[in-house]
Design an enzyme around this catalytic site. Structure first.
Site, PDB file in Angstrom:
ATOM      1  N   HIS A 149      21.046 -17.185 -16.515  1.00  0.00           N
ATOM      2  CA  HIS A 149      20.083 -17.228 -17.551  1.00  0.00           C
ATOM      3  C   HIS A 149      20.372 -18.184 -18.628  1.00  0.00           C
ATOM      4  O   HIS A 149      21.564 -18.182 -19.155  1.00  0.00           O
ATOM      5  CB  HIS A 149      20.010 -15.944 -18.237  1.00  0.00           C
ATOM      6  CG  HIS A 149      19.177 -14.763 -17.385  1.00  0.00           C
ATOM      7  ND1 HIS A 149      19.739 -14.669 -15.963  1.00  0.00           N
ATOM      8  CD2 HIS A 149      18.176 -13.859 -17.225  1.00  0.00           C
ATOM      9  CE1 HIS A 149      19.161 -13.611 -15.416  1.00  0.00           C
ATOM     10  NE2 HIS A 149      18.142 -12.962 -16.249  1.00  0.00           N
TER      11      HIS A 149
ATOM     12  N   GLU B 180      16.737 -19.073 -22.724  1.00  0.00           N
ATOM     13  CA  GLU B 180      15.444 -18.083 -22.510  1.00  0.00           C
ATOM     14  C   GLU B 180      15.107 -17.758 -23.898  1.00  0.00           C
ATOM     15  O   GLU B 180      14.064 -17.847 -24.412  1.00  0.00           O
ATOM     16  CB  GLU B 180      15.982 -16.773 -21.807  1.00  0.00           C
ATOM     17  CG  GLU B 180      14.888 -15.782 -21.741  1.00  0.00           C
ATOM     18  CD  GLU B 180      15.564 -14.214 -21.361  1.00  0.00           C
ATOM     19  OE1 GLU B 180      16.741 -14.207 -21.006  1.00  0.00           O
ATOM     20  OE2 GLU B 180      14.856 -13.509 -20.946  1.00  0.00           O
TER      21      GLU B 180
ATOM     22  N   ASP C 139      11.667 -10.326 -12.377  1.00  0.00           N
ATOM     23  CA  ASP C 139      12.546 -10.004 -13.455  1.00  0.00           C
ATOM     24  C   ASP C 139      12.900  -8.581 -13.484  1.00  0.00           C
ATOM     25  O   ASP C 139      14.094  -8.161 -12.495  1.00  0.00           O
ATOM     26  CB  ASP C 139      12.238 -10.348 -14.744  1.00  0.00           C
ATOM     27  CG  ASP C 139      13.385 -10.771 -15.745  1.00  0.00           C
ATOM     28  OD1 ASP C 139      14.486 -10.665 -15.158  1.00  0.00           O
ATOM     29  OD2 ASP C 139      12.825 -11.080 -16.927  1.00  0.00           O
TER      30      ASP C 139
ATOM     31  N   HIS D  82      15.090 -14.045  -8.942  1.00  0.00           N
ATOM     32  CA  HIS D  82      15.215 -13.570 -10.298  1.00  0.00           C
ATOM     33  C   HIS D  82      14.789 -12.082 -10.537  1.00  0.00           C
ATOM     34  O   HIS D  82      13.696 -12.055 -10.730  1.00  0.00           O
ATOM     35  CB  HIS D  82      14.837 -14.580 -11.433  1.00  0.00           C
ATOM     36  CG  HIS D  82      15.287 -14.195 -12.780  1.00  0.00           C
ATOM     37  ND1 HIS D  82      15.158 -15.089 -13.819  1.00  0.00           N
ATOM     38  CD2 HIS D  82      15.436 -13.172 -13.301  1.00  0.00           C
ATOM     39  CE1 HIS D  82      15.349 -14.760 -14.866  1.00  0.00           C
ATOM     40  NE2 HIS D  82      15.662 -13.317 -14.484  1.00  0.00           N
TER      41      HIS D  82
HETATM   42 ZN   LIG Z   1      16.634 -11.985 -15.999  1.00  0.00          ZN
END
Ligand SMILES: [Zn+2]
Length: 344
Positions: free
Chosen positions: A195, A198, A276, A16
């Site tokens: 995703h 989140e 990320d 990720h």
């Molecule tokens: Zn992300």
């Protein structure tokens, strides 16, 4: 060797990580000069300073606007992998990129993909790190544009390109909007992730698994609010690619002890750690392990679980996965032995 050094040195997989969020500030400044893009400040160290998610998104867009030639994509992909290796002993990554962020500026899809692949292959030669690519749907795009993007990606397919993902603001644009893009990707032989949950309810996880056919979930923090979804994901062994620093910053969790990752791990979900958008959040893969594992008091056995979850969650074939697991286990054993008796 102290514990933070141990945490940096454990071999790692990363699943990720957004290519556009890994560009070094100094390289961003260089490319801005090369392409005559005006920057908000002359101080390289302050380029990635921002206070809100909106300012972050603005900078993210500005970084992307400096990626124009095939060589720009190659340089940034190479440096991104070099940073992962040097700062966190990265060994294998499946890296996101956002095709429409570039194609909507008139950059040909082939320039983007070929440039990324040039950088990936050069980094493998120089550092031994391997990397595959996941094209991301941008949720704020129209569903038809997302479907076209998938077709264009498939038309420009290279061996490194193995999957489809999805990012962007989650709350306003739920996953079911993009079912056609996911169907096209699956028909084209791509692996699927997204995703989810989140910044939206856990129903998005269920939709991603059942409607889009996702095999992994990126983030997933709100799963803790729904026991049924949580138990289902535990039973099915779904892997969650979690990102400590970026989400703590964006969602205002005061420190990592308050991060939902703690309860996800405690609940028995298959969690693995990632950076990320590392350069934009002033972090790196090694630092993510150091900060989270020390904040939560994780011992070596929990760290080993997080690391090997990463290996098991990859889309490598079974033989490749088994040999990476053997390699990682041997190195973890040696690092554990080196840590014994030294100061924690
Ligand atoms: Zn992300």
């Amino acid at each position: 060797m102290d514990y933070p050094e141990y945490l940096r040195k454990v071999p790692k997989v990363e699943l990720h990580c957004h290519f556009e969020g890994t560009v070094r500030a100094a390289t961003f400044a260089d490319l801005a000069r090369k392409h005559e893009v005006a920057l908000p400040t002359d101080e390289v160290a302050r380029l990635y300073d921002y206070d809100t998610i909106y300012e972050f998104l603005k900078i993210f867009g500005m970084v992307s606007s400096t990626l124009i030639d095939r060589a720009d994509f190659a340089r940034c992909a190479y440096e991104s992998l070099e940073d992962g290796v040097r700062l966190g002993n990265l060994r294998y990554r499946e890296m996101f990129f956002n095709p429409t962020l570039h194609t909507r500026r008139g950059i040909p899809m082939a320039t983007v993909i070929d440039g990324l692949v040039d950088g990936i292959r050069a980094a493998e030669t120089d550092f031994g790190v391997r990397c595959k690519l996941i094209a991301d749907v941008y949720r704020q795009d129209a569903p038809e544009l997302a479907r076209q993007m998938v077709e264009e990606v498939l038309a420009n397919r290279v061996d490194e390109l193995i999957g489809l993902g999805m990012d962007g603001a989650e709350a306003p644009d739920p996953p079911e909007k993009f079912v056609e893009a996911y169907r096209a990707a699956k028909a084209g032989g791509l692996r699927l992730t997204s995703h989810a949950s989140e910044d939206a309810p856990p129903v998005n996880i269920t939709t991603c698994l059942d409607v889009l056919g996702c095999e992994r979930i990126d983030h997933g923090y709100h799963i803790l609010a729904d026991t049924a979804v949580l138990n289902r994901c535990k039973d099915e062994g779904i892997y969650f690619t979690c990102c400590p620093t970026s989400t703590a910053v964006v969602y205002g969790w005061p420190d990592l002890t308050a991060h939902p990752i703690k309860d996800m791990v405690a609940a028995g979900l298959n969690v693995m750690l990632n950076s990320d958008d590392p350069t934009m959040f002033h972090t790196d893969l090694g630092r993510e392990y150091v900060e989270l594992c020390t904040a939560l008091g994780y011992d070596q056995s929990t760290v080993r679980t997080l690391v090997l979850n990463g290996v098991d969650a990859t889309w490598l074939d079974d033989t490749d996965k088994a040999s990476l697991r053997t390699e990682f286990t041997g190195e973890l054993d040696a690092l554990d032995a080196a840590l014994t008796g030294t100061d924690r």
